[in-house]
Design a protein around this motif. Structure first.
Motif, PDB file in Angstrom:
ATOM      1  N   ALA A 245      -7.647 -12.040  -1.607  1.00 19.37           N
ATOM      2  CA  ALA A 245      -8.644 -11.516  -0.817  1.00 19.37           C
ATOM      3  C   ALA A 245      -8.300 -10.427  -0.165  1.00 19.37           C
ATOM      4  O   ALA A 245      -9.051  -9.235   0.068  1.00 19.37           O
ATOM      5  N   ALA A 246      -7.089 -10.284   0.426  1.00 16.61           N
ATOM      6  CA  ALA A 246      -6.537  -9.373   1.201  1.00 16.61           C
ATOM      7  C   ALA A 246      -6.148  -7.913   0.428  1.00 16.61           C
ATOM      8  O   ALA A 246      -6.712  -6.941   1.133  1.00 16.61           O
ATOM      9  N   LEU A 247      -5.912  -8.054  -0.507  1.00 12.74           N
ATOM     10  CA  LEU A 247      -5.528  -7.084  -1.497  1.00 12.74           C
ATOM     11  C   LEU A 247      -6.694  -6.518  -2.127  1.00 12.74           C
ATOM     12  O   LEU A 247      -6.400  -5.255  -3.103  1.00 12.74           O
ATOM     13  N   ALA A 248      -7.991  -7.046  -2.192  1.00 10.57           N
ATOM     14  CA  ALA A 248      -9.103  -6.479  -3.043  1.00 10.57           C
ATOM     15  C   ALA A 248      -9.407  -5.013  -2.542  1.00 10.57           C
ATOM     16  O   ALA A 248      -9.401  -4.913  -1.409  1.00 10.57           O
ATOM     17  N   GLY A 249      -9.759  -4.259  -3.528  1.00 10.55           N
ATOM     18  CA  GLY A 249      -9.734  -2.788  -3.360  1.00 10.55           C
ATOM     19  C   GLY A 249      -8.515  -2.010  -2.885  1.00 10.55           C
ATOM     20  O   GLY A 249      -8.800  -0.498  -2.754  1.00 10.55           O
TER      21      GLY A 249
ATOM     22  N   THR B  89       0.779  -1.173  -0.001  1.00 10.49           N
ATOM     23  CA  THR B  89       0.003  -0.024   0.166  1.00 10.49           C
ATOM     24  C   THR B  89       0.922   1.320  -0.101  1.00 10.49           C
ATOM     25  O   THR B  89       0.505   2.396  -0.638  1.00 10.49           O
ATOM     26  N   ALA B  90       1.980   1.222   0.631  1.00  9.64           N
ATOM     27  CA  ALA B  90       2.939   2.190   0.515  1.00  9.64           C
ATOM     28  C   ALA B  90       3.599   2.510  -0.814  1.00  9.64           C
ATOM     29  O   ALA B  90       3.601   3.633  -1.173  1.00  9.64           O
ATOM     30  N   ALA B  91       3.852   1.295  -1.188  1.00  8.30           N
ATOM     31  CA  ALA B  91       4.560   1.429  -2.700  1.00  8.30           C
ATOM     32  C   ALA B  91       3.564   1.942  -3.544  1.00  8.30           C
ATOM     33  O   ALA B  91       3.859   2.720  -4.861  1.00  8.30           O
ATOM     34  N   ALA B  92       2.207   1.611  -3.640  1.00 12.38           N
ATOM     35  CA  ALA B  92       1.258   2.154  -4.613  1.00 12.38           C
ATOM     36  C   ALA B  92       1.088   3.521  -4.523  1.00 12.38           C
ATOM     37  O   ALA B  92       0.517   4.121  -5.373  1.00 12.38           O
ATOM     38  N   GLN B  93       1.412   4.092  -3.366  1.00  9.71           N
ATOM     39  CA  GLN B  93       1.211   5.523  -3.333  1.00  9.71           C
ATOM     40  C   GLN B  93       2.524   6.439  -3.742  1.00  9.71           C
ATOM     41  O   GLN B  93       2.617   7.682  -3.578  1.00  9.71           O
ATOM     42  N   ALA B  94       3.562   5.902  -3.981  1.00 15.15           N
ATOM     43  CA  ALA B  94       4.747   6.452  -4.289  1.00 15.15           C
ATOM     44  C   ALA B  94       5.025   6.979  -5.643  1.00 15.15           C
ATOM     45  O   ALA B  94       4.391   6.326  -6.537  1.00 15.15           O
ATOM     46  N   GLY B  95       5.218   8.117  -5.759  1.00 11.61           N
ATOM     47  CA  GLY B  95       5.470   8.605  -7.088  1.00 11.61           C
ATOM     48  C   GLY B  95       6.406   8.159  -7.790  1.00 11.61           C
ATOM     49  O   GLY B  95       7.466   7.616  -7.367  1.00 11.61           O
ATOM     50  N   GLY B  96       6.164   7.927  -9.111  1.00 16.29           N
ATOM     51  CA  GLY B  96       7.164   7.033 -10.104  1.00 16.29           C
ATOM     52  C   GLY B  96       6.673   5.501  -9.853  1.00 16.29           C
ATOM     53  O   GLY B  96       7.666   4.981 -10.903  1.00 16.29           O
ATOM     54  N   VAL B  97       5.839   5.140  -9.245  1.00 17.02           N
ATOM     55  CA  VAL B  97       5.265   3.655  -9.394  1.00 17.02           C
ATOM     56  C   VAL B  97       3.945   3.696 -10.135  1.00 17.02           C
ATOM     57  O   VAL B  97       3.120   4.415  -9.761  1.00 17.02           O
ATOM     58  N   ARG B  98       4.057   2.913 -11.040  1.00 20.57           N
ATOM     59  CA  ARG B  98       2.874   3.122 -12.093  1.00 20.57           C
ATOM     60  C   ARG B  98       1.853   1.689 -11.632  1.00 20.57           C
ATOM     61  O   ARG B  98       0.748   1.807 -11.541  1.00 20.57           O
ATOM     62  N   ARG B  99       2.365   0.407 -11.129  1.00 22.04           N
ATOM     63  CA  ARG B  99       1.864  -0.592 -11.056  1.00 22.04           C
ATOM     64  C   ARG B  99       2.679  -1.387  -9.888  1.00 22.04           C
ATOM     65  O   ARG B  99       3.909  -1.399  -9.767  1.00 22.04           O
ATOM     66  N   VAL B 100       1.819  -2.128  -9.096  1.00 20.54           N
ATOM     67  CA  VAL B 100       2.443  -2.970  -8.089  1.00 20.54           C
ATOM     68  C   VAL B 100       1.682  -4.279  -8.229  1.00 20.54           C
ATOM     69  O   VAL B 100       0.456  -4.152  -8.221  1.00 20.54           O
TER      70      VAL B 100
ATOM     71  N   GLY C 134      -5.980  -1.412  -4.974  1.00 18.69           N
ATOM     72  CA  GLY C 134      -5.341  -0.876  -6.526  1.00 18.69           C
ATOM     73  C   GLY C 134      -4.076  -1.777  -6.863  1.00 18.69           C
ATOM     74  O   GLY C 134      -3.470  -1.365  -7.761  1.00 18.69           O
ATOM     75  N   VAL C 135      -3.549  -2.660  -5.817  1.00 15.70           N
ATOM     76  CA  VAL C 135      -2.542  -3.575  -6.015  1.00 15.70           C
ATOM     77  C   VAL C 135      -3.002  -4.950  -6.775  1.00 15.70           C
ATOM     78  O   VAL C 135      -4.190  -5.479  -6.417  1.00 15.70           O
ATOM     79  N   GLU C 136      -2.325  -4.926  -7.841  1.00 22.24           N
ATOM     80  CA  GLU C 136      -2.603  -6.149  -8.537  1.00 22.24           C
ATOM     81  C   GLU C 136      -2.214  -7.672  -7.916  1.00 22.24           C
ATOM     82  O   GLU C 136      -1.280  -7.543  -7.012  1.00 22.24           O
ATOM     83  N   CYS C 137      -2.688  -8.909  -8.210  1.00 21.13           N
ATOM     84  CA  CYS C 137      -1.920 -10.131  -7.680  1.00 21.13           C
ATOM     85  C   CYS C 137      -2.437 -11.074  -8.670  1.00 21.13           C
ATOM     86  O   CYS C 137      -3.374 -11.354  -9.312  1.00 21.13           O
ATOM     87  N   VAL C 138      -1.284 -12.049  -8.700  1.00 20.33           N
ATOM     88  CA  VAL C 138      -1.338 -13.238  -9.534  1.00 20.33           C
ATOM     89  C   VAL C 138      -1.081 -14.234  -8.661  1.00 20.33           C
ATOM     90  O   VAL C 138       0.018 -14.447  -7.802  1.00 20.33           O
ATOM     91  N   ASP C 139      -1.906 -15.324  -8.379  1.00 21.75           N
ATOM     92  CA  ASP C 139      -1.656 -16.575  -7.638  1.00 21.75           C
ATOM     93  C   ASP C 139      -0.949 -17.506  -8.533  1.00 21.75           C
ATOM     94  O   ASP C 139      -1.877 -18.453  -9.262  1.00 21.75           O
ATOM     95  N   GLU C 140       0.310 -17.927  -8.497  1.00 23.43           N
ATOM     96  CA  GLU C 140       0.948 -18.894  -9.449  1.00 23.43           C
ATOM     97  C   GLU C 140       1.558 -20.035  -8.568  1.00 23.43           C
ATOM     98  O   GLU C 140       2.666 -19.540  -7.807  1.00 23.43           O
ATOM     99  N   ARG C 141       1.063 -20.983  -8.361  1.00 22.16           N
ATOM    100  CA  ARG C 141       1.812 -22.080  -7.730  1.00 22.16           C
ATOM    101  C   ARG C 141       2.901 -23.098  -8.170  1.00 22.16           C
ATOM    102  O   ARG C 141       2.975 -22.971  -9.375  1.00 22.16           O
ATOM    103  N   GLY C 142       3.898 -23.237  -7.568  1.00 12.73           N
ATOM    104  CA  GLY C 142       4.860 -24.439  -8.213  1.00 12.73           C
ATOM    105  C   GLY C 142       6.217 -23.567  -8.739  1.00 12.73           C
ATOM    106  O   GLY C 142       6.981 -24.298  -9.214  1.00 12.73           O
ATOM    107  N   LEU C 143       6.268 -22.111  -8.611  1.00  9.56           N
ATOM    108  CA  LEU C 143       7.561 -21.603  -8.990  1.00  9.56           C
ATOM    109  C   LEU C 143       8.600 -21.958  -8.180  1.00  9.56           C
ATOM    110  O   LEU C 143       8.579 -21.862  -6.906  1.00  9.56           O
TER     111      LEU C 143
END
Length: 208
Positions: free
Chosen positions: A65-69, A43-54, A71-80
């Motif tokens: 679920a915790a990130l919903a609302g 949430t701090a990163a998303a407010q920083a100037g110079g940051v387009r996407r997190v 503005g931070v994007e999330c991808v759940d990718e298992r097995g990396l």
């Protein structure tokens, strides 16, 4: 600032993350503390100037679920297979022509948006990294615009990133350098000023 950065924030499954931090709160609340560290970081990163996407890359259904609302994007990718593989996957996911991608650690609960902005501005389009408090690890890695991330996180990652041509930035930015691996690290972060999620979690634990 002439460019913007897309940041990747990787995190393990909550109940497996931050093993050295166990004991800071009751065992049943460990996953909640790890999640709080992440939430304050992104949430701090998303407010920083110079940051387009997190973008958070995770392997835990509780995190989207915790990130919903937020503005931070999330991808759940298992097995990396490890942190660097997760970062490479997410950097490719974000890939756009001439974009600038970076990696931010998920355990910076005292992060100030202004400090992250200052590090991005200091990098000035160069491949760059910010070291942790001891100076051996890496809290932030920035690729040059249009270049691959090439993460080298792990033991003595600061030296590994220097070897890839990264310049050091953010030496005076305490909140960006204060990653939390242990209870003593958490105490240092508290001295800087914890974000609201970690503060609430640690306050609840101490009062319980």
């Amino acid at each position: 600032m002439g460019y913007e950065v897309d940041l990747v924030v990787p995190i393990k499954r909550l109940d497996r993350a931050k093993s050295r931090l166990r004991g800071a709160v009751p065992a049943s609340e460990h996953a909640d503390l790890v999640l709080a560290l992440l939430l304050d970081t992104v949430t701090a990163a998303a407010q920083a100037g110079g940051v387009r996407r997190v973008l958070v890359v995770c392997e835990d259904e509780r995190i989207p679920a915790a990130l919903a609302g937020t503005g931070v994007e999330c991808v759940d990718e298992r097995g990396l297979p490890g942190l660097n593989a997760a970062l490479a996957f997410a950097a490719e996911y974000l890939c756009a022509p001439n974009s600038t991608v970076g990696a931010l650690q998920a355990d910076l609960p005292a992060l100030r948006p202004a400090d992250l902005s200052a590090a991005i501005e200091e990098a000035a389009g160069r491949r760059a990294y910010c070291a942790d408090r001891p100076g051996t690890g890496t809290t932030l890695l920035l690729a040059a615009p249009g270049e691959p991330l090439r993460p080298r996180f792990g033991r003595r990652s600061a030296d590994a990133h220097v070897a890839t041509g990264a310049v050091r930035v953010g030496g005076s930015l305490a909140s960006l350098r204060c990653d939390v691996d242990t209870e003593s690290d958490l105490a240092v972060a508290a001295g800087i000023g914890l974000g609201k999620f970690t503060l609430a979690r640690t306050t609840a634990a101490s009062s319980g």
